[in-house]
Design an enzyme around this catalytic site. Structure first.
Site, PDB file in Angstrom:
ATOM      1  N   CYS A  96     -12.484 -27.675  10.323  1.00  0.00           N
ATOM      2  CA  CYS A  96     -11.427 -26.816   9.787  1.00  0.00           C
ATOM      3  C   CYS A  96     -10.156 -27.617   9.565  1.00  0.00           C
ATOM      4  O   CYS A  96      -9.770 -28.430  10.403  1.00  0.00           O
ATOM      5  CB  CYS A  96     -11.155 -25.662  10.775  1.00  0.00           C
ATOM      6  SG  CYS A  96      -9.817 -24.578  10.272  1.00  0.00           S
ATOM      7  N   ASP A 103      -2.607   8.207  -2.509  1.00  0.00           N
ATOM      8  CA  ASP A 103      -3.967   8.765  -2.491  1.00  0.00           C
ATOM      9  C   ASP A 103      -4.281   9.352  -1.124  1.00  0.00           C
ATOM     10  O   ASP A 103      -3.534   9.155  -0.160  1.00  0.00           O
ATOM     11  CB  ASP A 103      -4.981   7.653  -2.789  1.00  0.00           C
ATOM     12  CG  ASP A 103      -5.002   6.594  -1.688  1.00  0.00           C
ATOM     13  OD1 ASP A 103      -3.926   6.310  -1.122  1.00  0.00           O
ATOM     14  OD2 ASP A 103      -6.076   6.073  -1.385  1.00  0.00           O
ATOM     15  N   GLN A 162     -11.651   6.982  -5.162  1.00  0.00           N
ATOM     16  CA  GLN A 162     -12.142   7.623  -3.950  1.00  0.00           C
ATOM     17  C   GLN A 162     -13.556   8.166  -4.214  1.00  0.00           C
ATOM     18  O   GLN A 162     -14.316   7.529  -4.930  1.00  0.00           O
ATOM     19  CB  GLN A 162     -11.167   8.723  -3.491  1.00  0.00           C
ATOM     20  CG  GLN A 162      -9.813   8.196  -3.011  1.00  0.00           C
ATOM     21  CD  GLN A 162      -9.891   7.405  -1.719  1.00  0.00           C
ATOM     22  OE1 GLN A 162     -10.882   7.437  -0.987  1.00  0.00           O
ATOM     23  NE2 GLN A 162      -8.828   6.649  -1.426  1.00  0.00           N
ATOM     24  N   ASP A 181       0.861  -1.165   0.000  1.00  0.00           N
ATOM     25  CA  ASP A 181       0.000   0.000   0.000  1.00  0.00           C
ATOM     26  C   ASP A 181       0.908   1.229   0.000  1.00  0.00           C
ATOM     27  O   ASP A 181       2.056   1.170   0.443  1.00  0.00           O
ATOM     28  CB  ASP A 181      -0.913  -0.017   1.231  1.00  0.00           C
ATOM     29  CG  ASP A 181      -2.082   0.967   1.066  1.00  0.00           C
ATOM     30  OD1 ASP A 181      -2.915   1.049   1.976  1.00  0.00           O
ATOM     31  OD2 ASP A 181      -2.146   1.650   0.020  1.00  0.00           O
ATOM     32  N   SER A 182       0.377   2.348  -0.483  1.00  0.00           N
ATOM     33  CA  SER A 182       1.225   3.510  -0.813  1.00  0.00           C
ATOM     34  C   SER A 182       1.506   4.414   0.375  1.00  0.00           C
ATOM     35  O   SER A 182       2.349   5.300   0.290  1.00  0.00           O
ATOM     36  CB  SER A 182       0.512   4.357  -1.872  1.00  0.00           C
ATOM     37  OG  SER A 182      -0.784   4.698  -1.369  1.00  0.00           O
ATOM     38  N   GLY A 183       0.802   4.212   1.482  1.00  0.00           N
ATOM     39  CA  GLY A 183       0.985   5.126   2.598  1.00  0.00           C
ATOM     40  C   GLY A 183      -0.143   6.126   2.689  1.00  0.00           C
ATOM     41  O   GLY A 183      -0.283   6.850   3.671  1.00  0.00           O
ATOM     42  N   GLY A 184      -0.974   6.177   1.670  1.00  0.00           N
ATOM     43  CA  GLY A 184      -2.066   7.152   1.606  1.00  0.00           C
ATOM     44  C   GLY A 184      -3.021   7.015   2.778  1.00  0.00           C
ATOM     45  O   GLY A 184      -3.602   7.970   3.258  1.00  0.00           O
ATOM     46  N   PHE A 185      -3.187   5.825   3.272  1.00  0.00           N
ATOM     47  CA  PHE A 185      -4.127   5.582   4.380  1.00  0.00           C
ATOM     48  C   PHE A 185      -3.426   5.771   5.713  1.00  0.00           C
ATOM     49  O   PHE A 185      -3.935   6.413   6.622  1.00  0.00           O
ATOM     50  CB  PHE A 185      -4.642   4.141   4.257  1.00  0.00           C
ATOM     51  CG  PHE A 185      -5.594   3.720   5.348  1.00  0.00           C
ATOM     52  CD1 PHE A 185      -5.147   2.900   6.378  1.00  0.00           C
ATOM     53  CD2 PHE A 185      -6.908   4.121   5.336  1.00  0.00           C
ATOM     54  CE1 PHE A 185      -6.023   2.487   7.378  1.00  0.00           C
ATOM     55  CE2 PHE A 185      -7.787   3.716   6.341  1.00  0.00           C
ATOM     56  CZ  PHE A 185      -7.344   2.900   7.356  1.00  0.00           C
ATOM     57  N   HIS A 237      -5.421 -20.142  12.653  1.00  0.00           N
ATOM     58  CA  HIS A 237      -6.812 -20.515  12.369  1.00  0.00           C
ATOM     59  C   HIS A 237      -7.552 -19.420  11.604  1.00  0.00           C
ATOM     60  O   HIS A 237      -8.210 -19.674  10.590  1.00  0.00           O
ATOM     61  CB  HIS A 237      -7.578 -20.847  13.654  1.00  0.00           C
ATOM     62  CG  HIS A 237      -9.046 -20.964  13.401  1.00  0.00           C
ATOM     63  ND1 HIS A 237      -9.621 -22.075  12.816  1.00  0.00           N
ATOM     64  CD2 HIS A 237     -10.051 -20.059  13.576  1.00  0.00           C
ATOM     65  CE1 HIS A 237     -10.921 -21.866  12.658  1.00  0.00           C
ATOM     66  NE2 HIS A 237     -11.212 -20.657  13.099  1.00  0.00           N
ATOM     67  N   GLY A 258     -11.282   4.492   0.524  1.00  0.00           N
ATOM     68  CA  GLY A 258     -12.227   5.365   1.211  1.00  0.00           C
ATOM     69  C   GLY A 258     -13.444   4.655   1.758  1.00  0.00           C
ATOM     70  O   GLY A 258     -14.440   5.269   2.101  1.00  0.00           O
ATOM     71  N   ASP A 294      -8.005  -7.185   1.601  1.00  0.00           N
ATOM     72  CA  ASP A 294      -7.007  -7.291   2.673  1.00  0.00           C
ATOM     73  C   ASP A 294      -7.653  -6.781   3.949  1.00  0.00           C
ATOM     74  O   ASP A 294      -8.526  -5.897   3.891  1.00  0.00           O
ATOM     75  CB  ASP A 294      -5.766  -6.444   2.361  1.00  0.00           C
ATOM     76  CG  ASP A 294      -5.940  -5.021   2.860  1.00  0.00           C
ATOM     77  OD1 ASP A 294      -6.543  -4.213   2.119  1.00  0.00           O
ATOM     78  OD2 ASP A 294      -5.520  -4.717   4.004  1.00  0.00           O
ATOM     79  N   CYS A 308      -6.707 -26.485  14.395  1.00  0.00           N
ATOM     80  CA  CYS A 308      -7.892 -27.332  14.575  1.00  0.00           C
ATOM     81  C   CYS A 308      -7.582 -28.810  14.385  1.00  0.00           C
ATOM     82  O   CYS A 308      -8.262 -29.673  14.946  1.00  0.00           O
ATOM     83  CB  CYS A 308      -8.987 -26.907  13.596  1.00  0.00           C
ATOM     84  SG  CYS A 308      -9.605 -25.258  13.959  1.00  0.00           S
ATOM     85  N   CYS A 367      -7.096 -26.469   9.430  1.00  0.00           N
ATOM     86  CA  CYS A 367      -5.874 -25.734   9.793  1.00  0.00           C
ATOM     87  C   CYS A 367      -5.076 -26.488  10.848  1.00  0.00           C
ATOM     88  O   CYS A 367      -5.582 -27.378  11.543  1.00  0.00           O
ATOM     89  CB  CYS A 367      -6.230 -24.322  10.277  1.00  0.00           C
ATOM     90  SG  CYS A 367      -6.563 -24.177  12.042  1.00  0.00           S
TER      91      CYS A 367
END
Ligand code: 2MQ
Ligand code: ZN
Length: 378
Positions: free
Chosen positions: A313, A156, A198, A102-106, A344, A225, A275, A318, A315
């Protein structure tokens, strides 16, 4: 097959496998330098070049395809030049699957005490040492080229919620100009740059943002956004306005989402990639995700419960351990307890997206969605 856009080879090309009936749900395959990956997909978050509490080997074993890392954090510490000297992020963290940064915008707006946003970029104070820092499209793209992820994001502004129409309009127009600057600064071939739509919670701004970014022709599109505190129906309404405007043969990535009920709704609108820190974050306070909702394995009720978290499950947790054992570890502050709940929860979401893909390929996604939502209590 890799689609071509202009003179650049589009590496995150998108070949759509099946489109499902009434809904916009689709099962696709994403081409990257580190492999071809199935969508819909969930991307575990490894903010500081590690998915907290699990190893790359365990991630591979549970079926992770692409993981996410954050430029904001790695830029501040240890520095993206250092990672480049180490051979890039894949080498540095010993992960040979896909990586998206991610670009850092958030993070700039959600982590560091924000100083000022101008046309040029965003000035902020580092949440690590309080030093004054500055990120711009050019700096964020350079940092991501240093890290060497397969997919990188344009710089962004994630508009806060709620926001005045006028602010959302001006910010969205600036994010589109920043996307163009990101594109010009992106000179590393073999790496796909996604733009980020956005528009706040305003239908018309969402449509303008999507149309403007599509005309700049990116290999994939993030939808930003959202999942910023708005009611879920508002998020779905923004998806309904935005997704149909995005090219069918390009991947759509809904940023920061989310819980299984949001995933199944977003897939219905035609989202391919997700994500979210939720599965790893709630795991660390002893909450496990199941198809019927959350199970707080730390609760006293499970002290003598010798069944696994979920007996269906597959995993590692489990297959080998009981709720009583995991509860004991969590109560005793044993690190292995956090590892088991994290394993899990990641497996649960990775498996859930695999099940959605299978349902789409067998053209039974809508009944899959109905059955899941009937059983899952939010
Ligand atoms: C948890 N909710 C959430 N909303 C996001 C919006 C953006 C967003 O609008 N822009 C960017 N660059 N990232 C976002 C993220 C971070 C995704 N890992 C978001 N996360
Ligand atoms: Zn499990």
């Amino acid at each position: 097959t890799c689609a071509f856009a202009g003179q650049k080879k589009v590496l995150a090309a998108y070949e759509e496998a099946v489109k499902c009936g009434y809904s916009g749900a689709r099962a696709g395959r994403l081409h990257t330098p580190h492999g071809v990956f199935d969508t819909p997909m969930f991307m575990p978050v490894g903010t500081q070049a590690t998915v907290k509490a699990v190893s790359p080997r365990e991630l591979k074993e549970m079926g992770a395809q692409i993981i996410l890392s954050n430029t904001y954090h790695l830029y501040l510490r240890p520095g993206t030049e250092l990672v480049a000297e180490a051979g890039g992020l894949h080498r540095f963290m010993d992960w040979d699957g896909g990586i998206l940064t991610d670009s850092g915008g958030f993070q700039v707006f959600s982590l560091g005490p924000l100083r000022k946003i101008t046309e040029e970029g965003a000035a902020f104070r580092s949440h690590i040492d309080g030093s004054t820092q500055f990120l711009s499209p050019e700096i964020a793209i350079k940092a991501q080229m240093n890290l060497g992820a397969d997919i990188i994001m344009a710089f962004d502004e994630c508009i806060p919620y709620p926001a005045e129409y006028q602010y959302a309009k001006l910010s969205t127009e600036r994010t589109t100009r920043w996307a163009e600057r990101s594109q010009k600064a992106h000179t590393r071939s073999g790496q796909a740059l996604f733009a980020i739509v956005q528009g706040g919670m305003y239908q018309d701004l969402r449509r303008v943002s999507a149309n403007d970014l599509v005309s700049l022709d990116f290999p994939g599109y993030g939808i930003g956004g959202l999942s910023v505190g708005e009611p879920k129906p508002v998020m779905y309404e923004m998806l309904e306005q935005t997704v149909p405007l995005l090219p069918e043969n390009k991947p759509r990535y809904l940023m920061g989402v989310g819980t299984p009920d949001c995933l199944v709704e977003a897939v219905r609108y035609g989202i391919d990639m997700f994500d979210c820190v939720f599965p790893t974050r709630v795991a660390r306070n002893g909450t496990a995700m199941t198809k019927s909702g959350r199970l707080v394995v730390k609760n006293a009720a499970y002290a003598k419960d010798f069944l696994p978290i979920d007996e269906n499950c597959g995993c590692y947790a489990c297959q080998n351990f009981s709720r009583a054992y995991i509860r004991h570890l969590l109560k005793a502050d044993e690190i292995f307890g956090l590892r088991l709940t994290t394993i899990h929860n990641l497996y649960f979401l990775l498996d859930f997206t695999k099940k959605m893909r299978q349902a789409i390929l067998e053209d039974r996604f809508l009944s899959f969605r109905e059955e899941f939502l009937a059983q899952y209590c939010k």
